[in-house]
Write an enzyme that holds these catalytic residues in place. Structure first.
Site, mmCIF file in Angstrom:
data_model
loop_
_atom_site.group_PDB
_atom_site.id
_atom_site.type_symbol
_atom_site.label_atom_id
_atom_site.label_comp_id
_atom_site.label_asym_id
_atom_site.label_seq_id
_atom_site.Cartn_x
_atom_site.Cartn_y
_atom_site.Cartn_z
ATOM 1 N N ARG A 194 -17.466 -8.342 1.560
ATOM 2 C CA ARG A 194 -16.077 -7.856 1.690
ATOM 3 C C ARG A 194 -15.085 -8.872 1.125
ATOM 4 O O ARG A 194 -14.017 -9.124 1.701
ATOM 5 C CB ARG A 194 -15.723 -7.543 3.162
ATOM 6 N N SER A 244 -14.288 0.172 9.621
ATOM 7 C CA SER A 244 -14.737 -0.937 10.478
ATOM 8 C C SER A 244 -13.577 -1.902 10.687
ATOM 9 O O SER A 244 -13.012 -2.409 9.719
ATOM 10 C CB SER A 244 -15.890 -1.689 9.822
ATOM 11 N N GLU A 314 -11.662 -7.102 9.544
ATOM 12 C CA GLU A 314 -11.897 -6.629 8.170
ATOM 13 C C GLU A 314 -10.630 -5.928 7.677
ATOM 14 O O GLU A 314 -10.264 -6.031 6.508
ATOM 15 C CB GLU A 314 -13.080 -5.652 8.135
HETATM 16 C C1 LIG Z 1 -13.076 6.383 7.748
HETATM 17 C C2 LIG Z 1 -13.233 5.101 6.944
HETATM 18 C C3 LIG Z 1 -14.484 4.701 6.539
HETATM 19 C C4 LIG Z 1 -14.641 3.519 5.801
HETATM 20 N N1 LIG Z 1 -15.890 3.161 5.408
HETATM 21 C C5 LIG Z 1 -16.051 2.040 4.675
HETATM 22 C C6 LIG Z 1 -17.360 1.649 4.224
HETATM 23 O O1 LIG Z 1 -18.347 2.330 4.447
HETATM 24 N N2 LIG Z 1 -17.470 0.500 3.513
HETATM 25 C C7 LIG Z 1 -16.377 -0.280 3.216
HETATM 26 O O2 LIG Z 1 -16.535 -1.320 2.555
HETATM 27 N N3 LIG Z 1 -15.131 0.063 3.634
HETATM 28 C C8 LIG Z 1 -14.938 1.191 4.338
HETATM 29 N N4 LIG Z 1 -13.692 1.546 4.762
HETATM 30 C C9 LIG Z 1 -12.536 0.659 4.479
HETATM 31 C C10 LIG Z 1 -11.797 0.937 3.159
HETATM 32 O O3 LIG Z 1 -11.954 2.290 2.761
HETATM 33 C C11 LIG Z 1 -12.288 0.006 2.046
HETATM 34 O O4 LIG Z 1 -12.021 -1.341 2.357
HETATM 35 C C12 LIG Z 1 -11.638 0.337 0.692
HETATM 36 O O5 LIG Z 1 -12.244 -0.434 -0.313
HETATM 37 C C13 LIG Z 1 -10.136 0.038 0.668
HETATM 38 O O6 LIG Z 1 -9.610 0.609 -0.513
HETATM 39 P P1 LIG Z 1 -8.079 1.054 -0.587
HETATM 40 O O7 LIG Z 1 -7.814 1.535 -1.961
HETATM 41 O O8 LIG Z 1 -7.747 1.969 0.505
HETATM 42 O O9 LIG Z 1 -7.370 -0.357 -0.404
HETATM 43 P P2 LIG Z 1 -6.146 -0.726 0.541
HETATM 44 O O10 LIG Z 1 -6.530 -0.526 1.958
HETATM 45 O O11 LIG Z 1 -4.927 -0.050 0.062
HETATM 46 O O12 LIG Z 1 -6.047 -2.281 0.224
HETATM 47 C C14 LIG Z 1 -7.072 -3.173 0.624
HETATM 48 C C15 LIG Z 1 -6.783 -4.531 -0.031
HETATM 49 O O13 LIG Z 1 -6.961 -4.391 -1.439
HETATM 50 C C16 LIG Z 1 -5.777 -4.805 -2.137
HETATM 51 N N5 LIG Z 1 -5.661 -3.961 -3.321
HETATM 52 C C17 LIG Z 1 -5.668 -2.605 -3.370
HETATM 53 N N6 LIG Z 1 -5.589 -2.182 -4.645
HETATM 54 C C18 LIG Z 1 -5.529 -3.298 -5.417
HETATM 55 C C19 LIG Z 1 -5.415 -3.541 -6.817
HETATM 56 N N7 LIG Z 1 -5.359 -2.536 -7.708
HETATM 57 N N8 LIG Z 1 -5.392 -4.818 -7.256
HETATM 58 C C20 LIG Z 1 -5.434 -5.857 -6.381
HETATM 59 N N9 LIG Z 1 -5.524 -5.696 -5.044
HETATM 60 C C21 LIG Z 1 -5.566 -4.431 -4.571
HETATM 61 C C22 LIG Z 1 -4.640 -4.618 -1.152
HETATM 62 O O14 LIG Z 1 -3.536 -5.473 -1.436
HETATM 63 C C23 LIG Z 1 -5.339 -4.991 0.169
HETATM 64 O O15 LIG Z 1 -5.323 -6.382 0.362
HETATM 65 C C24 LIG Z 1 -13.503 2.732 5.483
HETATM 66 C C25 LIG Z 1 -12.225 3.148 5.891
HETATM 67 C C26 LIG Z 1 -12.087 4.325 6.606
HETATM 68 C C27 LIG Z 1 -10.703 4.763 7.005
#
Ligand SMILES: Cc1cc2nc3c(=O)[nH]c(=O)nc-3n(C[C@H](O)[C@H](O)[C@H](O)COP(=O)(O)OP(=O)(O)OC[C@H]3O[C@@H](n4cnc5c(N)ncnc54)[C@H](O)[C@@H]3O)c2cc1C
Length: 322
Positions: A194, A244, A314
């Site tokens: 992560r 998580s 996380e």
């Molecule tokens: C129901 C559910 C299930 C999930 N299951 C999983 C799983 O199985 N495995 C897992 O790893 N995660 C899981 N997650 C967590 C989440 O989906 C992941 O961490 C995902 O990668 C976050 O992506 P996001 O685009 O929503 O990022 P955001 O939540 O919007 O941002 C996360 C971080 O990334 C940064 N960021 C976003 N876009 C960029 C960019 N273009 N450039 C630089 N930095 C950026 C943001 O500033 C922030 O610090 C889950 C979440 C939910 C709600």
């Protein structure tokens, strides 16, 4: 005497005036509630949420943001790993849209593998649908993660034995001051659990080059469906959450430690440790960020007392802390 909050406010107002010259008003949402942009459905307003549709626009906005004194900015992807304070965020939230929401085959390699470029704003679900349709395997693990490609690269998101680093061969990034675009190899991205180098560098992910292998579309679709069924049966997918809440500690699983400490169902206000999956804090309706933080603080203390292990969040805490 000028309070630092006032200083930030006036710095942000000046910055917003500058951004208005670059971004049309329909893509600059002022005092925008972050609850509308996060999977937790929690969070007060950002001073502005600015949507950048291409690299030139993003570079201009970043130049203004980084040269502005007393103003903050950050990137939000799909907001699925975000907990924003009830007071909101006093700076500029930058979201990528338009041309960043893209996926296309870039080249077919001699060894039969295929490289696909996915834009940072493309959702993993949409990326997965594209890959399945084109008979390209290797990203099935990510199909049910509700994030964007940018957020998934930042987090090195993973599930069911796979993680982004298995598929990503290079990443196109912009410097945080908008001055330059660079391409980093997977090794240079320093992917870990992560974690990626983006976290420390503040670089902005523009797109990722993924290496896939050819496979039968029906078999890929079957694997995606199987993983989705596993997800639906184990996770509280019907409640808003950020997935998580805590990272997996060395030598254990956060959910098991939380369960062993008897915390399933522990609640505060509208926030609750899911009874279906103890690793998730869910919003049962009307939860505030402070409710979630209170639950997280209690869980950390109780797990530490029970096991001697201190869980680390996380979920990204924005303008709030444990
Ligand atoms: C129901 C559910 C299930 C999930 N299951 C999983 C799983 O199985 N495995 C897992 O790893 N995660 C899981 N997650 C967590 C989440 O989906 C992941 O961490 C995902 O990668 C976050 O992506 P996001 O685009 O929503 O990022 P955001 O939540 O919007 O941002 C996360 C971080 O990334 C940064 N960021 C976003 N876009 C960029 C960019 N273009 N450039 C630089 N930095 C950026 C943001 O500033 C922030 O610090 C889950 C979440 C939910 C709600």
């Amino acid at each position: 005497m000028i309070l630092s909050g006032e200083l930030i406010h006036s710095g942000t107002e000046n910055l917003k005036d500058e951004i208005r010259k670059i971004i049309p008003s329909c893509r600059m949402l002022e005092e925008e509630p972050m609850a509308k942009h996060t999977s937790f459905r929690i969070g007060g307003p950002a001073s502005a949420l600015v949507i950048c549709n291409d690299e030139a626009e993003l570079a201009e906005v970043l130049k203004k943001c980084s040269s502005s004194d007393n103003a903050e900015y950050m990137i939000i992807g799909n907001g699925s790993n975000f907990l924003v304070a009830d007071e909101g965020y006093p700076g500029i939230m930058i979201k990528l849209g338009g041309s960043f929401d893209s996926v296309a085959i870039e080249r077919e390699n001699e060894d039969g593998s295929v490289d696909v470029r996915a834009g940072a704003a493309k959702l993993l679900s949409g990326t997965s649908a594209f890959l399945t349709e084109h008979g390209l395997a290797g990203m099935e693990f990510a199909s049910g993660i509700p994030g964007s490609v940018g957020g998934a690269v930042f987090m090195n998101a993973g599930a069911y034995g796979g993680e982004m680093k298995d598929a990503v061969i290079s990443v196109r990034l912009m410097r945080p001051d908008g001055s330059e675009i660079i391409e980093l190899s997977s090794e240079e991205m320093e992917f870990g659990y992560r974690h990626s180098a983006v976290e420390e560098s503040g670089l902005i992910v523009l797109s990722a080059l993924l290496r896939l292998r050819r496979d039968d579309p029906d078999e890929i679709a079957a694997r995606v469906r199987e993983l989705q069924d596993r997800r639906n049966s184990k996770q509280p997918v019907n409640f808003p959450s950020a997935g998580s809440t805590f990272k997996r500690p060395v030598g254990g699983y956060a959910a098991a430690l939380i369960d062993e400490a008897g915390l399933k169902g522990y609640s505060r206000g509208g926030a609750k440790v899911s009874e279906k999956h103890a690793g998730f804090v869910i919003n049962t309706g009307g939860a505030t960020a402070e409710d979630v933080l209170e639950v997280m603080r209690h869980v950390r203390r109780a797990v530490y007392d029970n096991s001697g292990i201190m869980l680390e969040p996380e979920v990204r805490l924005i303008n709030c802390e444990l």
